[in-house]
Each structure stands twice: as structure tokens, then as C-alpha cells.
Design an enzyme around this catalytic site. Structure first.
Site, PDB file in Angstrom:
ATOM      1  N   CYS A   4       1.281  -1.147  -0.082  1.00  0.00           N
ATOM      2  CA  CYS A   4      -0.053   0.133  -0.115  1.00  0.00           C
ATOM      3  C   CYS A   4       0.795   1.343  -0.311  1.00  0.00           C
ATOM      4  O   CYS A   4       1.779   1.411   0.619  1.00  0.00           O
ATOM      5  CB  CYS A   4      -1.007   0.855   1.424  1.00  0.00           C
ATOM      6  SG  CYS A   4      -1.859   1.103   1.536  1.00  0.00           S
ATOM      7  N   SER A  48       0.205   3.544   2.051  1.00  0.00           N
ATOM      8  CA  SER A  48       0.774   4.349   3.288  1.00  0.00           C
ATOM      9  C   SER A  48       1.553   4.384   3.652  1.00  0.00           C
ATOM     10  O   SER A  48       2.262   4.939   4.240  1.00  0.00           O
ATOM     11  CB  SER A  48      -0.254   3.745   4.345  1.00  0.00           C
ATOM     12  OG  SER A  48      -1.719   4.152   3.478  1.00  0.00           O
ATOM     13  N   HIS A  88       5.031   6.775   2.860  1.00  0.00           N
ATOM     14  CA  HIS A  88       5.012   7.916   3.627  1.00  0.00           C
ATOM     15  C   HIS A  88       5.148   8.097   4.808  1.00  0.00           C
ATOM     16  O   HIS A  88       5.825   9.015   5.589  1.00  0.00           O
ATOM     17  CB  HIS A  88       3.219   7.549   3.524  1.00  0.00           C
ATOM     18  CG  HIS A  88       2.156   8.064   3.373  1.00  0.00           C
ATOM     19  ND1 HIS A  88       1.995   8.867   1.647  1.00  0.00           N
ATOM     20  CD2 HIS A  88       0.508   7.635   2.787  1.00  0.00           C
ATOM     21  CE1 HIS A  88       1.651   8.714   0.651  1.00  0.00           C
ATOM     22  NE2 HIS A  88       0.377   7.912   1.624  1.00  0.00           N
ATOM     23  N   HIS A 128       1.239  -3.456   6.243  1.00  0.00           N
ATOM     24  CA  HIS A 128      -0.237  -3.009   7.183  1.00  0.00           C
ATOM     25  C   HIS A 128      -1.589  -3.697   6.109  1.00  0.00           C
ATOM     26  O   HIS A 128      -2.528  -4.016   6.831  1.00  0.00           O
ATOM     27  CB  HIS A 128      -0.754  -2.182   7.738  1.00  0.00           C
ATOM     28  CG  HIS A 128      -1.284  -1.137   6.112  1.00  0.00           C
ATOM     29  ND1 HIS A 128       0.353  -0.341   5.585  1.00  0.00           N
ATOM     30  CD2 HIS A 128      -2.360  -0.319   5.658  1.00  0.00           C
ATOM     31  CE1 HIS A 128      -0.815   0.094   4.912  1.00  0.00           C
ATOM     32  NE2 HIS A 128      -2.398   0.393   4.579  1.00  0.00           N
ATOM     33  N   CYS A 165      -6.587  -4.030   3.349  1.00  0.00           N
ATOM     34  CA  CYS A 165      -6.983  -2.478   3.578  1.00  0.00           C
ATOM     35  C   CYS A 165      -6.871  -2.356   2.310  1.00  0.00           C
ATOM     36  O   CYS A 165      -7.985  -1.591   2.098  1.00  0.00           O
ATOM     37  CB  CYS A 165      -5.332  -1.693   3.569  1.00  0.00           C
ATOM     38  SG  CYS A 165      -5.228   0.065   3.398  1.00  0.00           S
TER      39      CYS A 165
HETATM   40  N1  NAD Z   1      -8.452   6.289   4.561  1.00  0.00           N
HETATM   41  C1  NAD Z   1      -7.416   5.281   4.629  1.00  0.00           C
HETATM   42  O1  NAD Z   1      -7.956   5.214   5.767  1.00  0.00           O
HETATM   43  C2  NAD Z   1      -6.120   4.806   3.572  1.00  0.00           C
HETATM   44  C3  NAD Z   1      -5.861   3.561   3.754  1.00  0.00           C
HETATM   45  C4  NAD Z   1      -5.028   2.791   2.689  1.00  0.00           C
HETATM   46  C5  NAD Z   1      -4.046   4.097   2.075  1.00  0.00           C
HETATM   47  N2  NAD Z   1      -5.100   5.607   1.954  1.00  0.00           N
HETATM   48  C6  NAD Z   1      -4.236   6.762   0.925  1.00  0.00           C
HETATM   49  O2  NAD Z   1      -4.433   6.556  -0.616  1.00  0.00           O
HETATM   50  C7  NAD Z   1      -3.861   6.901  -1.080  1.00  0.00           C
HETATM   51  C8  NAD Z   1      -4.301   6.051  -2.313  1.00  0.00           C
HETATM   52  O3  NAD Z   1      -3.312   4.370  -2.007  1.00  0.00           O
HETATM   53  P1  NAD Z   1      -3.011   3.521  -3.212  1.00  0.00           P
HETATM   54  O4  NAD Z   1      -2.190   2.686  -2.258  1.00  0.00           O
HETATM   55  O5  NAD Z   1      -3.875   3.174  -3.860  1.00  0.00           O
HETATM   56  O6  NAD Z   1      -1.889   4.381  -3.802  1.00  0.00           O
HETATM   57  P2  NAD Z   1      -0.706   4.448  -5.024  1.00  0.00           P
HETATM   58  O7  NAD Z   1       0.403   5.346  -5.148  1.00  0.00           O
HETATM   59  O8  NAD Z   1      -0.903   2.755  -5.522  1.00  0.00           O
HETATM   60  O9  NAD Z   1      -1.902   4.650  -6.823  1.00  0.00           O
HETATM   61  C9  NAD Z   1      -2.080   5.889  -6.536  1.00  0.00           C
HETATM   62  C10 NAD Z   1      -2.791   6.789  -7.622  1.00  0.00           C
HETATM   63  O10 NAD Z   1      -2.945   7.975  -7.610  1.00  0.00           O
HETATM   64  C11 NAD Z   1      -2.299   8.826  -9.544  1.00  0.00           C
HETATM   65  N3  NAD Z   1      -2.352   9.932  -9.551  1.00  0.00           N
HETATM   66  C12 NAD Z   1      -0.556  10.469  -8.855  1.00  0.00           C
HETATM   67  N4  NAD Z   1      -1.341  11.669  -8.160  1.00  0.00           N
HETATM   68  C13 NAD Z   1      -2.200  12.239  -9.100  1.00  0.00           C
HETATM   69  C14 NAD Z   1      -3.370  13.290  -9.447  1.00  0.00           C
HETATM   70  N5  NAD Z   1      -2.889  14.668  -8.965  1.00  0.00           N
HETATM   71  N6  NAD Z   1      -4.653  13.149 -10.125  1.00  0.00           N
HETATM   72  C15 NAD Z   1      -4.310  12.017 -10.437  1.00  0.00           C
HETATM   73  N7  NAD Z   1      -4.515  10.709 -10.286  1.00  0.00           N
HETATM   74  C16 NAD Z   1      -2.899  10.717  -9.367  1.00  0.00           C
HETATM   75  C17 NAD Z   1      -1.331   7.499  -9.349  1.00  0.00           C
HETATM   76  O11 NAD Z   1      -0.779   7.762 -11.310  1.00  0.00           O
HETATM   77  C18 NAD Z   1      -1.414   6.555  -8.668  1.00  0.00           C
HETATM   78  O12 NAD Z   1      -2.033   5.777  -9.741  1.00  0.00           O
HETATM   79  C19 NAD Z   1      -2.050   6.982  -0.404  1.00  0.00           C
HETATM   80  O13 NAD Z   1      -2.437   8.227   0.117  1.00  0.00           O
HETATM   81  C20 NAD Z   1      -2.792   6.685   1.110  1.00  0.00           C
HETATM   82  O14 NAD Z   1      -1.785   6.286   1.392  1.00  0.00           O
HETATM   83  C21 NAD Z   1      -5.918   5.463   3.074  1.00  0.00           C
HETATM   84 ZN    ZN Z   2      -3.511   0.745   2.924  1.00  0.00          ZN
END
Ligand code: NAD
Ligand code: ZN
Ligand code: ZN
Length: 382
Positions: free
Chosen positions: A40, A42, A45, A73, A180
Site C-alpha cells: 500500500c 501508506s 509515506h 499493514h 486495506c
Molecule cells: N484513508 C485510509 O484509511 C487509507 C487507507 C489506505 C491508503 N490510503 C491512502 O490512499 C492513497 C492511495 O493509496 P494507493 O495505495 O492506492 O496508492 P497508489 O500509489 O497505488 O495509487 C495512487 C494513484 O494516484 C495517481 N495520481 C497521483 N497524482 C495524481 C493526480 N494529481 N491526479 C490523479 N491521479 C493521481 C497515481 O498515478 C497512482 O495511480 C494514499 O495516500 C494512501 O496512503 C488511505
Molecule cells: Zn493501506
């Protein structure tokens, strides 16, 4: 017991594979052998520092250092041993990790908001949820586990509250994904955004989270799902899994969305980019129509306090902006529920894995994620 784990020793450093000592489970604890861990965003980060509490806060938190930390996680594993008083699991059980523990007793668990369980407190510091003492050591020194799980280790000792029993005929990769990414994305669209049949939904960022917001929006009956991602492969994948339109940026989506909706714009906008920066909220709010809901799922740098939101428009267009952790789901109910949807064929999971890596290639896996090559990359231990 002896194990191995991918450890971050400090901000900006690569993951390093270390020998890990894991102590046996005490009361309320479970020793797990992880089989699959999802990669993930996260966890990354913690490497960049976006999800690291500021140094000034460490003393208040009672820690000398945030690092070293074992990542991971999102995961699936098998129970090896249980401590005294563990009632929901026994050796041999298959489990899904839940980065939000659920005690079933606090005011949030009791009111159907398990994602907010009070046992999530102290998630950024070392020690067990049960009694605050340590079970994991590298070179004799205690080490912190991401979300008290550390699925980037071959084994870990975790609280019973952080594990969900699943059917043992399910593929471990699928059990890992729902722990997740799938839950968070699906829940963002279905529960937190409350997508309704006939809605127009925009999902910004098609990674492991966003792709499942697309799946959730489709399941909830959205008539249009607009996927936004700069990477072409991500847009193609979104169209494959339920999106009706795909654009490279929020700006690029603006005109077509106006035309498609005859100026009404989106009913729901779900923000799932890799890192959410405050200025991106201006475009998100502009994509959102009257009476709409904007859900913030992505993580922003922890100390950033600014977001561009036109407050006049927020009020006069009767919009709402909502945050969500874990898609606002109840892990103990929703993880098995999502897996049962997979079993029936309504939720796609096999299609979400782009690449598999041994633990030793974790840095390559994260490089591939950052390069936009993976919907989800997973670490496989055997
Ligand atoms: N709220 C929660 O409980 C929770 C849980 C898990 C993950 N997250 C967060 O969710 C986010 C996404 O996680 P992920 O694992 O899918 O990440 P990831 O890196 O797999 O996917 C992110 C996507 O966003 C795209 N992107 C980047 N900048 C962009 C923009 N300006 N416009 C459009 N698309 C854009 C990237 O090309 C990529 O495909 C992260 O910030 C992660 O930490 C939050
Ligand atoms: Zn996650
Ligand atoms: Zn609770």
C-alpha cells in the site's frame, strides 16, 4: 523465534531486510506467519516522512525515535500460536490483518464505527496494543510495527483485536488485498460517499485504493464513473473494472464532465491519489455539483493544514467534504463480507495484482508503484 523483516531505519532510506526476533504471544496476542503482504502507498509515506509525526511531538508521544519500523499493514497469514484468553482464533486459522483494531467494546465499535476503535490510539509508537511491551527485536533492540501489524515481516506477534478470521479455502492474495486497499476504496465509495443508483462519481487516483472505489461505485449503481489518473495503464484498468470514462487529470475531466452532466457535475468525488496536496482540493470541489459529497481518502503530509476550498460555494451549493479511515467500514463484518462478494464473482480481486515480489525485492516493488506500473504489488513469502 527467528524471522526476517523489511525495516526502515530512517526517513528517506530504503527498506532493509533484517533478522528479526519475535517473542511468543502473551495474553490476548497471536503469533502469525504472514503469507502475502500488499504494498500500500501508506507504508511509503513513512519513508518520505508524509506520515511521520513531527520530531517536536516525539517527546510528548513518549518515544525517542519514530524509527526503526517494520512496514506493512495489508496482509494475510496463518495463526501459529495463541496466548492466554484468545477466543476468536486458534493455530491453523487463516487471518486477514486489520490496520484498524476492533475491540467490540468501545463507544465507536458499539455504534457500528469499528474503523474508529479507540485501540487505534498509539498506532505510531512501539509496543503491543495489549500491554505496551515489546515482542519484536532487531539486534536485541525493540522495533515498532506499522499499524501494530508489520506484515513486511515473515512473522509477527499481534493483538487478537487486529486479526479477522477468514475462510481457509480463499486465496491468500485475495485475503491480503481486502485487508486495506479493497476495503478502503470500496468503503470510500459505498459507505462514506453513500453512492446512490444513478449517480455520477469521479475517482481521482487509480491505485490499489482508487480502483476499488471504482468497483464500489459500480456496485452501488452509479450510472457514470469517471476515473482520473495521469498513467494510461491505470485509466485502462479503471475502464476494465467499471469506469465509464477516464481522463489524465482533474482539469482534463472538467469540460467533459460539464457536457456529460449538462452542467450538474459529479454527485460524489473520491480523492485517492498517492499523496493529497491541499491545492488539489480546489479542482476536486469544482468537479463536485450541488448537494455533492467529496470524500478524502488519500493521505496528505501530516503537518499540512491548508486546502483550497471555496467556502461560499461549499455553503451555497450545499456540498459536504468527508474524511475516511478504512472506508469507514467495520473490519470484523466487512472483511468477510467483501470476500464473500469475491466468492460470488461480484468483486474482482485477482485482476488487481500486477506484480508479485519476494521480500528481498521490496524496494523494486515500491519503485514500480511510484512509476505507475502496479495497480497493486504484493510480497509473497513462499
Ligand atoms: N484513508 C485510509 O484509511 C487509507 C487507507 C489506505 C491508503 N490510503 C491512502 O490512499 C492513497 C492511495 O493509496 P494507493 O495505495 O492506492 O496508492 P497508489 O500509489 O497505488 O495509487 C495512487 C494513484 O494516484 C495517481 N495520481 C497521483 N497524482 C495524481 C493526480 N494529481 N491526479 C490523479 N491521479 C493521481 C497515481 O498515478 C497512482 O495511480 C494514499 O495516500 C494512501 O496512503 C488511505
Ligand atoms: Zn493501506
Ligand atoms: Zn473498539
Amino acid at each position: 523465534m527467528k524471522a526476517k523483516a523489511a525495516v526502515l531505519w530512517g526517513q528517506g532510506q530504503d527498506w532493509s531486510i533484517e533478522d528479526l526476533q519475535v517473542d511468543p504471544p502473551k495474553a490476548g496476542e497471536v503469533l502469525v506467519e504472514w503469507k502475502v503482504a500488499g504494498m500500500c502507498h501508506s507504508d511509503d509515506h513513512m519513508k518520505t516522512g508524509d506520515m511521520v509525526p513531527p520530531r517536536e511531538a516525539w517527546e510528548f508521544m513518549g518515544i525517542e525515535d519514530f524509527y526503526p519500523i517494520i512496514g506493512g499493514h495489508e496482509g494475510a497469514g496463518i495463526v501459529l500460536e495463541v496466548g492466554d484468553g484468545v477466543t476468536t482464533l486458534k493455530p491453523g486459522d487463516h487471518v486477514s490483518a486489520s490496520f484498524v483494531p476492533s475491540c467490540g467494546r468501545c463507544r465507536y465499535c458499539l455504534t457500528g464505527k469499528q474503523a474508529l476503535c479507540n485501540n487505534t490510539a498509539n498506532t505510531f509508537i512501539g509496543g503491543m496494543i495489549t500491554d505496551g511491551t515489546d515482542r519484536h527485536f532487531v539486534n536485541g533492540k525493540p522495533i515498532t510495527l506499522m499499524a501494530k501489524l508489520g506484515t513486511f515481516g515473515s512473522h509477527s506477534c499481534v493483538s487478537e483485536l487486529s486479526l479477522i478470521k477468514v475462510d481457509d479455502d480463499l486465496p491468500m492474495e485475495c485475503v491480503a488485498l481486502v485487508s486495506c486497499g479493497v476495503a478502503t476504496g470500496w468503503g470510500s465509495a459505498v459507505r462514506r460517499a453513500e453512492t446512490q443508483p444513478g449517480d455520477t462519481v469521479v475517482v481521482v487516483g487509480i491505485g490499489g485504493i482508487g480502483i476499488n472505489a471504482v468497483q464500489g461505485a459500480k456496485m452501488a449503481g452509479a450510472k457514470r464513473i469517471i476515473a482520473v489518473d495521469p498513467v494510461e495503464f491505470k485509466r485502462e484498468k479503471a475502464l476494465e473494472l467499471g469506469a465509464t470514462h477516464a481522463y489524465a487529470s482533474m482539469d482534463e475531466a472538467m469540460g467533459p464532465l460539464q457536457e456529460l452532466t449538462w452542467g450538474e457535475m459529479a454527485d460524489r468525488v473520491i480523492m485517492t491519489p498517492g499523496v493529497l496536496h491541499g491545492e488539489m482540493m480546489a479542482s476536486a470541489m469544482n468537479l463536485a455539483g450541488k448537494g455533492s459529497t467529496v470524500v478524502v481518502t488519500a493521505i496528505s503530509p501530516m503537518m499540512s493544514n491548508e486546502a483550497s476550498i471555496n467556502l461560499f460555494n461549499l455553503a451555497m451549493w450545499n456540498k459536504e467534504v468527508k474524511g475516511t479511515i478504512f472506508g469507514s467500514l467495520n473490519p470484523r463484518y466487512d472483511i468477510p463480507a467483501l470476500l464473500s462478494m469475491y466468492r460470488e464473482g461480484t468483486l474482482k480481486l485477482d485482476e488487481l495484482i500486477t506484480n508479485r515480489y519476494p521480500l528481498e525485492q521490496i524496494n523494486q516493488g515500491y519503485a514500480d508503484m511510484m512509476a505507475g506500473k502496479n495497480i497493486r504489488g504484493v510480497i509473497c513469502y513462499d
